[in-house]
Structures are given as structure tokens and as C-alpha cells.
Design an enzyme around this catalytic site. Structure first.
Site, PDB file in Angstrom:
ATOM      1  N   ASP A 286       0.868  -1.170   0.000  1.00  0.00           N
ATOM      2  CA  ASP A 286       0.000   0.000   0.000  1.00  0.00           C
ATOM      3  C   ASP A 286       0.914   1.232   0.000  1.00  0.00           C
ATOM      4  O   ASP A 286       2.134   1.146   0.130  1.00  0.00           O
ATOM      5  CB  ASP A 286      -0.975   0.002   1.175  1.00  0.00           C
ATOM      6  CG  ASP A 286      -2.210   0.856   0.863  1.00  0.00           C
ATOM      7  OD1 ASP A 286      -2.144   1.682  -0.072  1.00  0.00           O
ATOM      8  OD2 ASP A 286      -3.228   0.733   1.554  1.00  0.00           O
TER       9      ASP A 286
HETATM   10  C1  NOJ Z   1      -3.891   4.016  -0.017  1.00  0.00           C
HETATM   11  C2  NOJ Z   1      -5.094   3.148   0.101  1.00  0.00           C
HETATM   12  O1  NOJ Z   1      -5.066   2.419   1.316  1.00  0.00           O
HETATM   13  C3  NOJ Z   1      -5.222   2.168  -1.044  1.00  0.00           C
HETATM   14  O2  NOJ Z   1      -6.444   1.487  -0.926  1.00  0.00           O
HETATM   15  C4  NOJ Z   1      -5.111   2.870  -2.369  1.00  0.00           C
HETATM   16  O3  NOJ Z   1      -5.267   1.960  -3.414  1.00  0.00           O
HETATM   17  C5  NOJ Z   1      -3.763   3.564  -2.428  1.00  0.00           C
HETATM   18  N1  NOJ Z   1      -3.673   4.529  -1.361  1.00  0.00           N
HETATM   19  C6  NOJ Z   1      -3.545   4.242  -3.767  1.00  0.00           C
HETATM   20  O4  NOJ Z   1      -4.378   5.334  -3.888  1.00  0.00           O
END
Ligand code: NOJ
Length: 753
Positions: A286
């Protein structure tokens, strides 16, 4: 074959030529990825494992980097996120094509509930219990996104969530692993369509692996502490279902699980996902989660963070730059064997091959196709239908002094007052995680006002007052709202959260309807006019005053581009509501976590009247305000004639059950019939009921249909204390219901050896 793949260096020319030639020979994708990998320097390999955000539209804390283009040209970037539109993606891809090996970039994006056409937020859409609809909305999202240059969506989010304080509850499918698994598979299939390589397919990314939805206290990014049994029984099944449905990629998560950050969690990524489940795609971190392991206190520095992540099976680094900064050294120091790097790189390259990007890196950059797909009128029609299927009718009392319910409203109503801070809102209806598409007005929304207006003829007077803001304590608009209500036959009041009050980093400790909106309802009810309340939100809110006093309530969540039309369709009965809640609604925050499939305990509380030394609250009901599976219709359904093919079932056999469902009302309608089981005695305590089947049935007034389910050993199994998936012989209760509490038919049977 495109000449531009050919490298400047003879040796590389030869190598790449061999790879391309092999396409003609139809070599397996894995062999092709292998051949490309052999040509790469260590730095180029690490480049493939590195993902950067574009210069704007950050969905996380941004690292400012002025030389992305230079790094891409050096082959130091494998993927980008948040670049939208063919013009933008083409621009970056052209730079990648100037790199030594000309390996195409992958473009990822959070296409969570639609692209240009915005569908209901995922939690709302889950209320439809309609797998075809859910699959179709993902299909359309993929069609639009792929036409605008996107190869990969960071969806579906399949985290089970039982805590509505957690803002990301809006992104998932609610509290239940059975329903959640079906929806996870439907979304993956929708995004990936007929398979990677098709022009309208995007890679799914199943997230957040794992258990992110159980953040302590509902606080986003918080720790998770849970037994392995709970992990396997409740939190992992949707991930397993999504992997089985062919999901191309997974994303790990921000949380630690029992003290080990998920990003560096070998048990999750290597042992379970890539091991037991045989997942062949790649895992992306993430946003910044590799580097965040330092904050977790699990590693000392970037060097250790990268070591932990790659060892655990995380193949790509989203935005932390830890792989870029440290992997070369880690390999030199012999801490990371080249085989680990190669494995990650090959997993990534394979997906690029499967997407057809080595054949044509610009195949998703066709501006004409982009214009066509983003302007397909059929998408709006489908968005409207799915939005209407997502609206949950919570209450519908009779018109004062009459025997007919308030809803549906008559289109001949003389005058309607439409009041509230969300009536004329546009973008609010999109909810969190909408996509800003270049050149598209983000207010491209049918407001609730417009939707209702479209429905009415010239003879109906539609009046408006805002009444109050979503937040704050200003009641200055109340008098005008009351005056408007007094002129009308019926009042529709549209209240709720702001769209960005739920979503990532949007946890709330108080999940009441904000501001003075419920006070506005009070003064409107005092006029004596019938009031229909629309509640707009990204999570289950607490709204006891409304629930107890408003005569009619529709939970409209955030319904997307066609919100207004869909709301009007249900308000005026062109669509009969059929949605059912995929998550329990608490009476207040003190009940959280609240879910239907709890254990019985040694001192079960079965009613709110007996609180004598049993598992209850002294000051609050044990029951949710609205239970899992609940939702009303404009018609009535009767359940009868439950029959089992046998009262005993061997594990190797199947048990057939049937019952009759009759539409006893006056309108055609859909009923979501729900099958629950209770395993009476288990080596591990079993929940009081577990969803094990459901179906959505459309019936005409007076029509009866025989509904059938088949019970198999699989449905009777659970993870025992050795984490073995077993069905233990013994008695099972079988319940057929219109919700998890509204059980209409019951029987029991025995599983025998
Ligand atoms: C953080 C989020 O937790 C995730 O779900 C997302 O895909 C990414 N950022 C990218 O935006």
C-alpha cells in the site's frame, strides 16, 4: 512486431529479438518474462518493482520527485498511479519506450466504484445482493478506465468490516464472509472481463491483505489483533474467493496483524497467498507501507524495511522508494538472493505480457476509443438501475389517518417540499473515491432535485428549502423550511454526512447524523406533514431520533452519477426497493462491533427485558437498530412449505431443501431470500447463525415460486483449532429468513458419519 522494442545495444537487440520472436512461437508467458528478466541489470529489475504517483491527484502523502521522467527513461520505474487519460498515460509511456529495454509501464488507479460513470459506493452496491449487477458495474468501470489508459484498478477492496467508525467501511461489502466472498468474486470477474489481454479488461487488485477492516477502535491504519481462527473464518474468505476468481494482483495493508506489519508479513503473503492459495500474480504494497514499517517499530530503517517486505513476498513498492534506495545494497550484502528479485520481477513482467503491453505499449492509449467509451449513454442507464437496487427502504408507515403507506409517493401529489442540505448537491452524491477524469466535469451528476423534478408533471408544485448545513449549529434556515413544508402535501428531507466524512483516513468516533439535521426533522415533523427522510452516507450512521419518529426512511448511501434519478425511481414507485443491509446498524457507538454471527456465550442474552447476569448491556439493547439482511419492499412476501430431502446427511451427500415464496402484495418486487445455519455443537464454538446461501427472486403480485438450495459438506465446514477445514457430525439448525432476525421458516438436520 514493433521496431521500437529493439534496444540500442547489440546484445540486447539480440536478446529482445529472441523474446519477441518467441511470441510468434507462442512460448508461454512465463518463459517470455524469464527471457526479459535475463536481459535486465539489477537496477532495471528493481525499477520494475518501483511504483510512482503522477505529479498530482495524490491518494496518499506525496514524495516530491522532480525527475520522474529521467528515472523512467533509465528503467527505474515499473508502474505509475494516478495518471488518468490517454494523453497523460501516452506521455509517460513514450518516456518508458526511450529506456534501454523499453519495458512498458503499468498504469494503476483507484477505480473503486466507477470511472467517469460513478456507481454507488461499494457498500451501497453490496445492498443489492445482486451479483450480476455488481459484476456489470465493475465491467463498465473497467471499460471506461481501460479506454482512458488505465491497466490496473486498485479494487476490489474486500476487507470485512464490522466497525462503522472506520471510514473505509464504505469501500467494502460489509460484515459477512459469505456475502463478501460472492461480491469479491463478482467484482474481480467484472473488472477482468473475458480475461487480461482484452482491450476492455483491467487487472483487479484485491486489497488490503489482510484484516485491515478490523483496525482497533475503528481508527484507520490502526493495529489489528485477532486469533488465527477469526482471521481464517471471517477475514480471509473474500480474499480467497477473489484469488480463486483469477485476480491478477493483491495489495497488502497498512495495519500490523498481531504485531507483524502486513507489508512484511510472510505468513500472509508467502505462506498463505502465494503458497497455500497458489496465487500467480504480484503483490503491491500500500502507499508507502514498506517505509511505514519503521514507524510500526518492526524494522530499524529503510534497509531493514525493504528486506522484510521482499522476504515476505511484497513484489512492488508503491511510493515508499525503499526498494529503490536499498535493494541493490541488500543484494550485494547477500541479504536478498537474486532469486527473490527475479521472482518479483517475473510476476510483474508476466502481467505486462498478459495485458498485451509488450505487443503494443499504447494499446490502451487510443483517444478515439476513450471518447467513445466515456460517452456511452448505456452506462448511465445501467448506473441508474444499479443505484436504485442499492437504496434500502428502512421504514414505511401509513399516511396519517389512512391505510396506505407513505411510499411510494404518487406522481400526482399536488405539492412536495424537498428540503435539506443535500437536495441540490452534485458532487456529494459521488461519495469518496470518485475519479477526476481530465476534461470531464466532476459535477456530471443528476442531483436529487433534478431527479425528482424529472419525475413530476406540471401539475405538481416542487418547493425547496435548504434548512441547514450538513455540519454546524446554525438553525437560521429552519423557519423557511417550515414555511415551505406547510405549503406541501408531503415533505422529502435529504440529510446525512458529507461525502468525504467516510473513506480513507475518515474514521469518526461519533457517527450520528452531523450538525442540526435531526433538529430540522423535528421541526418539520411538528408541522404534521408526512416526512420521508433520505439518509445519504458512506457508512451506517446512528440516527435514533429519525428512526423512531420519521414515518418513512430510505437509506440512499452515495449512489453516484445517477443518484437523483434512482432516488426518484424508488420514491415514486417506478422501482420497488429490494436492497438489504450487508452490515448491522448500531443503536450507538457503544454497541460496536456489532454483527449478527456472534457466538452464543455461556450466558446468552436473548431479549432486552432479562438482563440478569447475562451477556447484555445494562443501559442499551443487545439488538442492532437495523440488522444484517434487513430491508423493506413496497410489496409483501410470504414464505411457506419448507421441505428437506432428508433429516440426515452424510458428508459425502447433499441435502436439498425447498420452500415456497409468494408475493402477497400488489406490486411486482424482488426478495432476497437468505439461508442461515447454526451448527449446534462444535469443537470450536459456532455462531448463532451464519449466512450460507441467498437468492434474489422477482415475483409478480400473487405469484408463487419454489426456491431451492443445496447443502453440501463445504457449507457445513469451519476451521477447527488446527485450522483444518472440517464438517463435524452433529445437529444443524436451518433458518430461512427475510433478514438475519426475521426468520420465517426453520428446521433441523443431522450430519452423520
Ligand atoms: C492508499 C489506500 O489504502 C489504497 O487502498 C489505495 O489503493 C492507495 N492509497 C492508492 O491510492
Amino acid at each position: 512486431m514493433r521496431i521500437k522494442y529493439l534496444s540500442h545495444f547489440v546484445i540486447t537487440v539480440f536478446g529482445i529479438f529472441a523474446v519477441l520472436f518467441s511470441t510468434a512461437q507462442n512460448r508461454s508467458i512465463s518463459q517470455k518474462a524469464d527471457s526479459v528478466c535475463k536481459l535486465m541489470t539489477l537496477e532495471e529489475k528493481i525499477g520494475q518493482m518501483n511504483q510512482y504517483n503522477d505529479d498530482w491527484n495524490a491518494t496518499g502523502p506525496l514524495t516530491l520527485d522532480n525527475d520522474k521522467a529521467g528515472q523512467i527513461q533509465l528503467g527505474q520505474v515499473g508502474s505509475m498511479l494516478n495518471c488518468v487519460g490517454t494523453a497523460r498515460t501516452r506521455k509517460w509511456q513514450e518516456i518508458a519506450m526511450r529506456s534501454r529495454l523499453k519495458i512498458p509501464l503499468l498504469f494503476g488507479q483507484d477505480v473503486v466504484h466507477g470511472f467517469k460513470t460513478t456507481f454507488p459506493i461499494p457498500l451501497a452496491e453490496a445492498c443489492s445482493w445482486d451479483m450480476d449487477a455488481i459484476r456489470l458495474s465493475a465491467r463498465i468501470a473497467a471499460t471506461e478506465a481501460s479506454a482512458a489508459g488505465i491497466h490496473w484498478t486498485f479494487a476490489p477492496m474486500v476487507d470485512i468490516a464490522r466497525d462503522p467508525r472506520w471510514g473505509r467501511v464504505m469501500e467494502g461489502a460489509g460484515e459477512d464472509p459469505f456475502l463478501g466472498s460472492a461480491i469479491a468474486a463478482a467484482r474481480v470477474k467484472g473488472f477482468q472481463g473475458e480475461g487480461l489481454g482484452k482491450l476492455n479488461a483491467v487487472m483487479a487488485c484485491v486489497k488490503h491483505f489482510a484484516a485491515y477492516g478490523a483496525a482497533i477502535g475503528g481508527r484507520d491504519y490502526n493495529s489489528v489483533d485477532m486469533s488465527n481462527r477469526l482471521l481464517w473464518e471471517v477475514y480471509l474468505p473474500p480474499f480467497k474467493a477473489a484469488a480463486a476468481a483469477g485476480a491478477a494482483t493483491f495489495m497488502n495493508s497498512f495495519n500490523d496483524l498481531n504485531g507483524v506489519p502486513a507489508t512484511g508479513n510472510r505468513y500472509l503473503q508467502r505462506d498463505i497467498l502465494k503458497g497455500k492459495w497458489g496465487f500467480k500474480g504480484f503483490v503491491v504494497s500500500d502507499w508507502g507501507s514498506i517505509g511505514e514499517m519503521i514507524n510500526h517499530g518492526n524494522v530499524k530503517n529503510e534497509y531493514e524495511a525493504a528486506l522484510s517486505a521482499i522476504t515476505a513476498g511484497c513484489d512492488m513498492d508503491m511510493e515508499s522508494r525503499n526498494y529503490k534506495h536499498t535493494l541493490v545494497q541488500l543484494v550485494k550484502d547477500k541479504k536478498v538472493p537474486m532469486a527473490l528479485i527475479d521472482e518479483a520481477v517475473k510476476r510483474i513482467l508476466q502481467k505486462k505480457f498478459e495485458m498485451g503491453l509488450f505487443d503494443d505499449p499504447y494499446r490502451f492509449c487510443d483517444a478515439a476509443r476513450e471518447t467513445k467509451e466515456l460517452n456511452d449513454p448505456a452506462h448511465a442507464t445501467i448506473a441508474r438501475q444499479i443505484a436504485a437496487k442499492s437504496i434500502v427502504l428502512l421504514k414505511n408507515e401509513n399516511m396519517p389517518g389512512q391505510t396506505n403507506p407513505i411510499l411510494p409517493l404518487s406522481k400526482q401529489t399536488h405539492s412536495i417540499a424537498f428540503i435539506g442540505p443535500l437536495v441540490k448537491a452534485l458532487k456529494q452524491n459521488k461519495g469518496f473515491w470518485d475519479v477526476e477524469v481530465p476534461g470531464v466535469d466532476s459535477n456530471f451528476i443528476v442531483s436529487q432535485w433534478e431527479g425528482v423534478k424529472n419525475k413530476l408533471g406540471a401539475d405538481t408544485k416542487l418547493l425547496y428549502a435548504k434548512g441547514c448545513d450538513i455540519e454546524g449549529d446554525n438553525k437560521d434556515g429552519f423557519a423557511e423550511a417550515v414555511a415551505v413544508a406547510q405549503q406541501a402535501d408531503v415533505v422529502i428531507l435529504s440529510i446525512g454526512e458529507r461525502r468525504d466524512m467516510s473513506g480513507e483516513a475518515k474514521s469518526r468516533s461519533n457517527i450520528n447524523i452531523p450538525g442540526v439535521q435531526e433538529d430540522l426533522l423535528k421541526v418539520l415533523l411538528a408541522t404534521g406533514k408526512p416526512v420521508v427522510v433520505l439518509i445519504n452516507a458512506g457508512r451506517p450512521l446512528v440516527f435514533n431520533y429519525t428512526a423512531d419518529h420519521a414515518p418513512a426512511i430510505m437509506y440512499t448511501w452515495w449512489l453516484g452519477s445517477e443518484a437523483g434519478n434512482a432516488i426518484a425511481d424508488v420514491l415514486f414507485g417506478d422501482v420497488n426497493p429490494s436492497a438489504k443491509l450487508p452490515i448491522s446498524f448500531p443503536r450507538n457507538e457503544g454497541q460496536i462491533p456489532i454483527y449478527y454471527s456472534h457466538f452464543n456465550t455461556g450466558r446468552p442474552a436473548t431479549s432486552d427485558t432479562n438482563r440478569n447476569y447475562n451477556s447484555s448491556y445494562n443501559d442499551l439493547s443487545i439488538f442492532p437498530k437495523y440488522e444484517f439482511g434487513f430491508g423493506l419492499s413496497y410489496t409483501k412476501f410470504e414464505y411457506s412449505h419448507l421441505q428437506l430431502s432428508s433429516k440426515k446427511m452424510k458428508a459425502s451427500d447433499q441435502l436439498e431443501l425447498s420452500f415456497e415464496l409468494t408475493n402477497t402484495g400488489k406490486m411486482v418486487g424482488d426478495e432476497v431470500v437468505q439461508l442461515y445455519l447454526r451448527d449446534r455443537v462444535g469443537s470450536i464454538c459456532r455462531p448463532v447463525s451464519e449466512l450460507k446461501g441467498f437468492d434474489k427472486i422477482k415475483l409478480n403480485p400473487g405469484e408463487t415460486r419454489t426456491i431451492r438450495f443445496t447443502l453440501t459438506k463445504e457449507l457445513l465446514s469451519f476451521y477447527n483449532d488446527q485450522l483444518n477445514w472440517v464438517a463435524e457430525p452433529g445437529e444443524f439448525e436451518l433458518m430461512i429468513g427475510a433478514s438475519s432476525r426475521d426468520i420465517r421458516l426453520k428446521d433441523q438436520f443431522e450430519l452423520i458419519k
